[in-house]
Design a protein around this motif. Structure first.
Motif, PDB file in Angstrom:
ATOM      1  N   ASN A  73       0.655  -1.059  -0.121  1.00 45.72           N
ATOM      2  CA  ASN A  73      -0.150   0.071  -0.041  1.00 45.72           C
ATOM      3  C   ASN A  73       0.869   1.118   0.094  1.00 45.72           C
ATOM      4  OD1 ASN A  73       0.678   0.792   2.738  1.00 45.72           O
ATOM      5  ND2 ASN A  73      -0.550  -0.965   3.622  1.00 45.72           N
ATOM      6  N   ALA A  74       0.032   2.211  -0.334  1.00 43.12           N
ATOM      7  CA  ALA A  74       0.722   3.796   0.088  1.00 43.12           C
ATOM      8  C   ALA A  74       0.361   4.041   1.223  1.00 43.12           C
ATOM      9  CB  ALA A  74       0.389   4.507  -1.117  1.00 43.12           C
ATOM     10  N   ALA A  75       1.221   4.655   2.040  1.00 34.00           N
ATOM     11  CA  ALA A  75       0.554   4.980   3.254  1.00 34.00           C
ATOM     12  C   ALA A  75       1.431   6.353   3.634  1.00 34.00           C
ATOM     13  CB  ALA A  75       1.130   4.052   4.486  1.00 34.00           C
TER      14      ALA A  75
ATOM     15  N   VAL B 156      -0.124   5.414   8.231  1.00 39.12           N
ATOM     16  CA  VAL B 156      -1.530   5.429   8.212  1.00 39.12           C
ATOM     17  C   VAL B 156      -1.977   5.351   6.668  1.00 39.12           C
ATOM     18  CG1 VAL B 156      -1.660   8.110   8.244  1.00 39.12           C
ATOM     19  CG2 VAL B 156      -3.688   6.614   8.861  1.00 39.12           C
ATOM     20  N   GLY B 157      -3.230   4.578   6.507  1.00 38.89           N
ATOM     21  CA  GLY B 157      -3.488   4.348   5.273  1.00 38.89           C
ATOM     22  C   GLY B 157      -5.046   4.135   5.056  1.00 38.89           C
ATOM     23  N   MET B 158      -5.676   3.791   3.939  1.00 45.22           N
ATOM     24  CA  MET B 158      -6.924   3.567   3.593  1.00 45.22           C
ATOM     25  C   MET B 158      -7.280   2.224   2.939  1.00 45.22           C
ATOM     26  SD  MET B 158      -7.711   7.263   1.726  1.00 45.22           S
ATOM     27  CE  MET B 158      -7.007   8.643   2.296  1.00 45.22           C
ATOM     28  N   SER B 159      -6.433   1.036   3.428  1.00 48.97           N
ATOM     29  CA  SER B 159      -6.545  -0.109   3.033  1.00 48.97           C
ATOM     30  C   SER B 159      -6.224  -1.191   3.606  1.00 48.97           C
ATOM     31  CB  SER B 159      -6.043  -0.183   1.271  1.00 48.97           C
ATOM     32  OG  SER B 159      -4.582  -0.171   1.414  1.00 48.97           O
ATOM     33  N   THR B 160      -5.828  -2.306   3.314  1.00 48.87           N
ATOM     34  CA  THR B 160      -4.863  -3.337   3.775  1.00 48.87           C
ATOM     35  C   THR B 160      -5.619  -4.021   5.015  1.00 48.87           C
ATOM     36  OG1 THR B 160      -2.926  -2.430   2.899  1.00 48.87           O
ATOM     37  CG2 THR B 160      -2.691  -3.937   4.903  1.00 48.87           C
ATOM     38  N   VAL B 161      -6.065  -3.225   5.992  1.00 42.91           N
ATOM     39  CA  VAL B 161      -6.517  -4.027   7.099  1.00 42.91           C
ATOM     40  C   VAL B 161      -7.721  -5.166   6.829  1.00 42.91           C
ATOM     41  CG1 VAL B 161      -7.780  -3.656   9.409  1.00 42.91           C
ATOM     42  CG2 VAL B 161      -5.816  -2.284   8.664  1.00 42.91           C
ATOM     43  N   PRO B 162      -8.721  -4.597   6.204  1.00 40.96           N
ATOM     44  CA  PRO B 162      -9.707  -5.502   5.843  1.00 40.96           C
ATOM     45  C   PRO B 162      -9.283  -6.994   4.945  1.00 40.96           C
ATOM     46  CG  PRO B 162     -10.361  -3.505   4.576  1.00 40.96           C
ATOM     47  CD  PRO B 162      -9.219  -3.087   5.538  1.00 40.96           C
TER      48      PRO B 162
ATOM     49  N   SER C 100       4.594   7.240   1.425  1.00 38.06           N
ATOM     50  CA  SER C 100       4.322   8.222   0.184  1.00 38.06           C
ATOM     51  C   SER C 100       4.477   9.567   0.480  1.00 38.06           C
ATOM     52  CB  SER C 100       3.351   7.877  -0.696  1.00 38.06           C
ATOM     53  OG  SER C 100       2.056   7.989   0.136  1.00 38.06           O
ATOM     54  N   ASN C 101       4.190   9.827   1.764  1.00 39.56           N
ATOM     55  CA  ASN C 101       3.968  11.447   2.354  1.00 39.56           C
ATOM     56  C   ASN C 101       4.507  11.278   3.683  1.00 39.56           C
ATOM     57  OD1 ASN C 101       1.449  10.253   1.838  1.00 39.56           O
ATOM     58  ND2 ASN C 101       1.046  11.778   3.315  1.00 39.56           N
TER      59      ASN C 101
END
Ligand code: HPA
Length: 282
Positions: free
Chosen positions: A117-119, A217-223, A242-243
């Motif tokens: 992921n990008a995080a 922190v990101g918006m994917s992966t966990v599920p 990524s930032n």
């Protein structure tokens, strides 16, 4: 597609992929490529590509940087099935729809899942363009009720109550660290927090996450990790930083998807070295 894909729908999606990739292929390793990391799929040899839109009941990504196809072939001598782009909860999909591809992998016999992921970097020592090995995650979405295992339970797919104390496989983590050492790649280790998005975090959010022990922190992966563990897979998670998350109001700069995609270009070669190295040692 319904919020909860039925066993029949999962079987139809798996049967389609099985047919499209051909009876001789039996990938046991799946790789999910995050924002800006899709170019990794170009490395797959003897590749067959299947657009998500052709697979019955498969969710289709709606955002730039997520191409939306399965690429099946070989990498480092291993048969792999690669997701070039994923879908997210913020696109309006249910948690069960977001994780339908992982269930399809389960039905196809995949036993190892590599998630990228990008995080955003929450740990102040992380720099953009570096990689973090996910050691554990903070399931903030799940704590608020959005868990992919909520709803009807099919005992054929996994247990009703799932242990999550060993979500990210120790052996795979050690392999990744070894590969990073040998290749001279900085590989941080830390906790990934999965948030719903699509807003980036406020500085207060970031300071809160830091207090909670979060490193990225990101918006994917966990599920996806949850469903993969439910289905008995071992999971390796790699976050491309990524930032650097902004932790003070009135600080310079702001987060953007363009910045995430730009950093992805820098991250692709590192991710590729790590993934190739792990595959070669499996
Ligand atoms: N926050 C949340 N998700 C992200 C970020 C971020 O800063 N960067 C890339 N994905």
């Amino acid at each position: 597609m319904t919020d909860y894909p039925t066993p029949q729908q999962l079987a139809e999606a798996a049967a389609f992929v099985r047919q499209a990739m051909g009876p001789d292929r039996r990938p046991q390793i799946a790789i999910v490529l995050g924002s800006g990391l899709g170019a990794l799929a170009d490395e797959v040899e003897d590749a067959v590509a299947i657009p998500y839109g052709e697979i019955p009941h498969f969710p289709v990504s709606t955002i730039p940087g997520h191409l939306g196809r399965l690429v099946i072939g070989r990498l480092e001598g291993q048969e792999v099935i690669v997701m070039q782009g994923r879908v997210h909860f913020y696109e309006g999909y249910s948690m069960q729809q977001v994780t339908l591809p992982i269930r399809v992998f389960q039905l196809l016999g995949v036993n190892t899942l590599i998630l990228t992921n990008a995080a955003g970097g929450v740990n102040p020592s992380f720099k953009a363009g570096e990689v973090m090995l996910i050691v554990d995650h903070l399931n903030l979405l799940g704590m608020a009720g959005a868990n992919p295992l909520r709803g009807p339970h099919d005992p054929a797919l996994g247990p009703r109550f799932l242990d999550m104390s060993k979500a990210y496989d120790r052996t795979l983590r050690q392999l990744a660290l070894q590969v990073a050492r040998e290749a001279g790649i900085v590989l941080h280790q830390g906790v990934y927090a999965g948030l719903a998005g699509p807003t980036f975090e406020t500085p207060a959010d970031i300071r809160f996450l830091r207090l909670a022990g979060v490193d990225a922190v990101g918006m994917s992966t966990v599920p996806e990790t949850i469903v993969a563990r439910h289905g008995g897979m071992r999971v390796l998670g790699l976050s491309g930083i990524s930032n650097v998350a902004i932790d003070q109001v009135d600080a310079e700069g702001e987060a953007s998807h363009e910045e995430v995609l730009e950093a992805g270009k820098q991250l692709v070669p590192k991710m590729l070295t790590l993934i190739r190295g792990v595959l070669a040692r499996l």
